[in-house]
Design an enzyme around this catalytic site. Structure first.
Site, PDB file in Angstrom:
ATOM      1  N   TYR A   1      45.605  52.549  39.648  1.00  0.00           N
ATOM      2  CA  TYR A   1      45.220  52.634  41.059  1.00  0.00           C
ATOM      3  C   TYR A   1      46.369  53.350  41.776  1.00  0.00           C
ATOM      4  O   TYR A   1      47.502  52.846  41.758  1.00  0.00           O
ATOM      5  CB  TYR A   1      45.052  51.247  41.678  1.00  0.00           C
TER       6      TYR A   1
ATOM      7  N   LYS B   1      34.813  43.985  42.545  1.00  0.00           N
ATOM      8  CA  LYS B   1      34.292  42.617  42.695  1.00  0.00           C
ATOM      9  C   LYS B   1      32.758  42.536  42.815  1.00  0.00           C
ATOM     10  O   LYS B   1      32.182  41.447  42.687  1.00  0.00           O
ATOM     11  CB  LYS B   1      34.904  41.944  43.936  1.00  0.00           C
TER      12      LYS B   1
ATOM     13  N   TYR C   1      42.546  39.370  41.111  1.00  0.00           N
ATOM     14  CA  TYR C   1      41.964  40.459  40.327  1.00  0.00           C
ATOM     15  C   TYR C   1      41.189  39.899  39.128  1.00  0.00           C
ATOM     16  O   TYR C   1      40.082  40.350  38.844  1.00  0.00           O
ATOM     17  CB  TYR C   1      43.055  41.423  39.864  1.00  0.00           C
TER      18      TYR C   1
ATOM     19  N   PRO D   1      34.608  49.034  46.612  1.00  0.00           N
ATOM     20  CA  PRO D   1      34.777  48.923  45.153  1.00  0.00           C
ATOM     21  C   PRO D   1      36.209  48.664  44.674  1.00  0.00           C
ATOM     22  O   PRO D   1      36.394  48.324  43.507  1.00  0.00           O
ATOM     23  CB  PRO D   1      34.284  50.282  44.631  1.00  0.00           C
TER      24      PRO D   1
ATOM     25  N   HIS E   1      41.353  44.073  28.905  1.00  0.00           N
ATOM     26  CA  HIS E   1      42.563  44.635  29.519  1.00  0.00           C
ATOM     27  C   HIS E   1      43.461  43.513  30.013  1.00  0.00           C
ATOM     28  O   HIS E   1      43.011  42.626  30.741  1.00  0.00           O
ATOM     29  CB  HIS E   1      42.190  45.561  30.694  1.00  0.00           C
TER      30      HIS E   1
END
Ligand code: APR
Ligand code: PHB
Length: 390
Positions: A200, A296, A383, A292, A72
């Protein structure tokens, strides 16, 4: 029995450490309290950083991940009815790999079996002694008999509730903890993902996440109350709530399907310092937990055992520099991932106690984030994951 490294726990941390040690020619045994099926039945996150991908390749277990995993290049933040893409690859030159923890665990188990490496499943009453001196020993019960392993080192990879951290005297360990006032209700279903990247969502009704395991399997979450019970959440109720929290265009496109797993997970930040006690090392969830948001947990487990595996291999080549700096180097990365997970959680969830002021702060921060390349790059850099030595 005698071995160089006794590993406690056959979750991702223990299994990956075992695979790395095997590559480095270090002899080891893994003890696991549960059965293989139980370990494979746990549904957890599925986004791998480049550092984790590289370690799986180094351990020689990355082939199926490269074949079946989904690289991704970005993800979306949804708020105020809109979508804002964080271009991970454009901002950092890196990407992440979507590949479920269950599949990764299966690959590690298969490789272990093929290499004839020893894993004792259903090991009961595991206890540790002597790690503060020269003779660490692990005791356990298996098939109705007591057993003992003498090792040079013990690796505590036995998760948050394991025996390793619990066997350290409380005066030698400092715990840092934050418990969040909500949980995540997660559903696994065999339907095509609503979007080709993760979404998200920050919504007045609470956070939502649309993730996936493959092009035909989704993992969706909604923020829920800690008093909620899974039994009260029918699939219909879950999907209706999820759709309410997504931008209209996504909600309209979302395909529903029967859940194949549904569970509620509480959210917690936790770090135990240090991560070394004489000849005992902690790695993964045994030493730290992240909420979550940002996925990570598995990545930190991988980076811990990456550092630990190399440190142990160096020891057998004559240098203790790696084991002497393991705790400090691992914790430096851990705290940065703790900070990011806490920040991302704070940005995206409904916090009952912060009220309307808290929501305004989130709105201002989200608006700033998607308009500032510097802010987006900082988010993207965290990220995709910081380098092993940060
Ligand atoms: N004796 C032996 N094994 C034990 C004991 C014990 N006393 N206690 C726990 N275990 C085993 C558990 O059954 C589990 O299989 O240790 C393993 C720990 O695995 P995880 O909890 O998965 O932790 P870790 O390997 O550090 O992985 C961290 O993966 O599981 C996720 O949320 C986690 O994403 C995070 C990452
Ligand atoms: C998941 O797929 O389960 C997942 C993905 C991303 C997250 C958390 C969980 O941030």
């Amino acid at each position: 029995m005698r071995t160089q490294v006794a590993i406690i726990g056959a979750g991702p941390a223990g299994l990956l450490l075992g695979a790395l040690l095997h590559k480095y020619g270090v002899d080891h045994v893994i003890l696991e309290r549960q059965t293989p099926d139980y370990v494979l039945g746990r549904i957890r996150a599925g986004v791998l950083e480049q550092v984790a991908v590289d370690l799986l390749d180094e351990a020689g277990v990355g082939a199926r991940m490269h074949r079946e995993g989904l690289p991704h290049d970005g993800f979306s933040l949804a708020f105020d009815g809109g979508h804002h893409r964080i271009d991970l690859h454009g901002l950092t030159g890196k990407r992440v790999m979507v590949y479920g923890q269950t599949e990764l665990t299966r690959d590690l188990m298969d490789a272990r079996r093929a290499a004839g490496l020893q894993t004792v499943y259903s090991a009961e009453n595991v206890s540790l002694s002597g790690f503060d001196g020269e003779r660490p020993t692990v005791h356990y019960r298996h098939d109705g008999q007591d057993h003992e392993i003498q090792a040079d080192f013990i690796a505590g990879c036995d998760g948050f509730h394991g025996a390793a951290r619990a066997s350290v005297p409380p005066s030698a360990i400092q715990n840092y903890e934050k418990v969040y006032p909500f949980g995540w209700l997660g559903v696994l279903a065999d339907v095509p993902p609503v979007h080709h990247e993760l979404i998200y969502a920050n919504h007045p009704r609470g956070f939502a996440l649309c993730s996936m395991r493959s092009k035909t399997r989704v993992r969706y979450y909604v923020q829920c109350s800690l008093d909620d019970h899974v039994e009260d959440w029918s699939d219909e109720r879950f999907f209706a709530e999820l759709k309410r929290r997504l931008p209209e265009a996504d909600a309209a496109r979302l395909v529903e399907g029967p859940s194949i797993e549904k569970s509620i997970a509480p959210l917690r930040s936790f770090v135990a310092e240090p991560m070394r006690f004489g000849r005992l090392f902690l790695a993964g969830d045994a030493a730290h937990i992240v909420p979550p948001t940002g996925a990570k947990g598995l990545n930190l487990a991988a980076s811990d055992v990456g550092l630990l595996g190399r440190a142990l291999a160096e020891h057998y080549r004559g240098s203790d520099a790696g084991i002497d700096t393991y705790s400090q180097r691992a914790l430096s990365r851990v705290w940065k991932a703790e900070r990011f997970s806490w920040w991302f959680t704070s940005l995206m969830h409904r916090f009952p106690e912060t009220g309307e002021f808290g929501r305004k702060m989130q709105q201002a921060e989200l608006d700033y984030l998607v308009k500032s390349e510097a802010a987006m790059r900082s988010m993207a850099e965290n990220y995709v994951g910081l380098s092993l030595d940060t």
